[in-house]
Write a protein that holds these residues in place. Structure first.
Motif, mmCIF file in Angstrom:
data_model
loop_
_atom_site.group_PDB
_atom_site.id
_atom_site.type_symbol
_atom_site.label_atom_id
_atom_site.label_comp_id
_atom_site.label_asym_id
_atom_site.label_seq_id
_atom_site.Cartn_x
_atom_site.Cartn_y
_atom_site.Cartn_z
ATOM 1 N N ILE A 1 5.514 -8.697 21.830
ATOM 2 C CA ILE A 1 5.567 -8.724 20.373
ATOM 3 C C ILE A 1 5.178 -7.366 19.798
ATOM 4 O O ILE A 1 5.812 -6.863 18.885
ATOM 5 N N TRP A 2 4.124 -6.764 20.353
ATOM 6 C CA TRP A 2 3.662 -5.467 19.858
ATOM 7 C C TRP A 2 3.998 -4.397 20.870
ATOM 8 O O TRP A 2 3.811 -4.565 22.064
ATOM 9 N N ASP A 3 4.475 -3.278 20.383
ATOM 10 C CA ASP A 3 4.792 -2.139 21.235
ATOM 11 C C ASP A 3 3.726 -1.077 21.013
ATOM 12 O O ASP A 3 3.620 -0.516 19.919
ATOM 13 N N MET A 4 2.947 -0.794 22.042
ATOM 14 C CA MET A 4 1.835 0.147 21.927
ATOM 15 C C MET A 4 2.210 1.563 22.340
ATOM 16 O O MET A 4 1.350 2.419 22.455
ATOM 17 N N SER A 5 3.472 1.813 22.587
ATOM 18 C CA SER A 5 3.870 3.144 23.023
ATOM 19 C C SER A 5 4.291 3.991 21.829
ATOM 20 O O SER A 5 4.667 3.479 20.775
ATOM 21 N N ALA A 6 4.213 5.299 22.015
ATOM 22 C CA ALA A 6 4.640 6.231 20.974
ATOM 23 C C ALA A 6 6.159 6.304 20.969
ATOM 24 O O ALA A 6 6.845 5.701 21.797
ATOM 25 N N GLU A 7 6.698 7.067 20.043
ATOM 26 C CA GLU A 7 8.157 7.144 19.927
ATOM 27 C C GLU A 7 8.818 7.788 21.136
ATOM 28 O O GLU A 7 9.975 7.517 21.436
ATOM 29 N N ASP A 8 8.079 8.629 21.862
ATOM 30 C CA ASP A 8 8.673 9.272 23.033
ATOM 31 C C ASP A 8 8.484 8.440 24.301
ATOM 32 O O ASP A 8 8.800 8.881 25.390
ATOM 33 N N GLY A 9 7.935 7.225 24.177
ATOM 34 C CA GLY A 9 7.799 6.336 25.316
ATOM 35 C C GLY A 9 6.441 6.388 25.993
ATOM 36 O O GLY A 9 6.159 5.584 26.864
ATOM 37 N N ARG A 10 5.597 7.350 25.647
ATOM 38 C CA ARG A 10 4.271 7.438 26.259
ATOM 39 C C ARG A 10 3.325 6.454 25.575
ATOM 40 O O ARG A 10 3.508 6.091 24.421
ATOM 41 N N LEU B 1 0.042 5.411 23.654
ATOM 42 C CA LEU B 1 -0.806 6.113 22.697
ATOM 43 C C LEU B 1 -2.162 6.409 23.326
ATOM 44 O O LEU B 1 -2.703 5.616 24.083
ATOM 45 N N GLU B 2 -2.701 7.587 23.012
ATOM 46 C CA GLU B 2 -4.016 7.937 23.536
ATOM 47 C C GLU B 2 -5.081 7.303 22.661
ATOM 48 O O GLU B 2 -4.978 7.280 21.441
ATOM 49 N N ILE B 3 -6.106 6.804 23.303
ATOM 50 C CA ILE B 3 -7.193 6.144 22.593
ATOM 51 C C ILE B 3 -8.437 6.998 22.726
ATOM 52 O O ILE B 3 -8.762 7.491 23.806
#
Length: 174
Positions: free
Chosen positions: A103-112, A114-116
């Motif tokens: 349901i939720w996509d936690m990746s950035a637009e380039d597919g990586r 996201l850094e936390i």
């Protein structure tokens, strides 16, 4: 039950789908065995939660856990419930035109991913401790409440109406 009250939309969904599963088992398939009717009821609940959450395994296990008091008691219905959850998820996503994806996509637009930031881990731990403390307060209140009910002899099922009146009175006070 249709409005959900404070339980959210999944509680009436599970109740209705479980009731439909049991009804179909008893009326259409003419099942007389309690274990088979229970299996069909749990399969209805599992299908509802799997389609609602979008996770067939988690929804199915949650449906089995809802009816259990000591862990998963109805483990003999596990395979059928998971299978029903998978089928219901595929049918629901296909009919609604949704992809079978998280349901939720936690990746950035380039597919990586996201850094936390590291401080967020500590903030999450702190929030978890606050939640655990609130659970402790609730459990303590519940134990005190049960002791008061026992003191006034309200735990007997013959006095259920008095318990309901007392509960309604305190809800009105809130």
């Amino acid at each position: 039950i249709l409005a959900g009250g404070s339980l959210g939309p999944e509680a009436p969904l599970v109740a209705i789908c479980g009731a439909i599963g049991g009804f179909i088992s008893r009326r259409i398939f003419r099942q007389k065995y309690v274990n088979v009717v229970r299996k069909h009821t749990l399969m209805g609940m599992a299908g509802a939660l799997a389609a609602f959450f979008g996770v067939p395994l988690g929804g199915s296990l949650f449906a089995l856990e809802v009816c259990s008091r000591f862990g998963v008691e109805y483990f003999e219905h596990l395979v059928e419930s998971i299978f029903c959850g998978e089928i219901c998820l595929v049918v629901f996503r296909s009919l609604s035109g949704l992809n079978i994806a998280p349901i939720w996509d936690m990746s950035a637009e380039d597919g990586r991913l996201l850094e936390i930031e590291p401080w967020l881990v500590f903030a999450g731990g702190f929030i978890g401790l606050v939640g655990a403390f609130m659970a402790y307060i609730f459990a303590t209140f519940h134990a005190w409440n049960m002791a008061m009910f026992a003191k006034f002899n309200l735990l007997d099922n013959s006095r259920a109406v008095y318990r309901a009146w007392l509960g309604g009175f305190f809800i009105i006070l809130l």
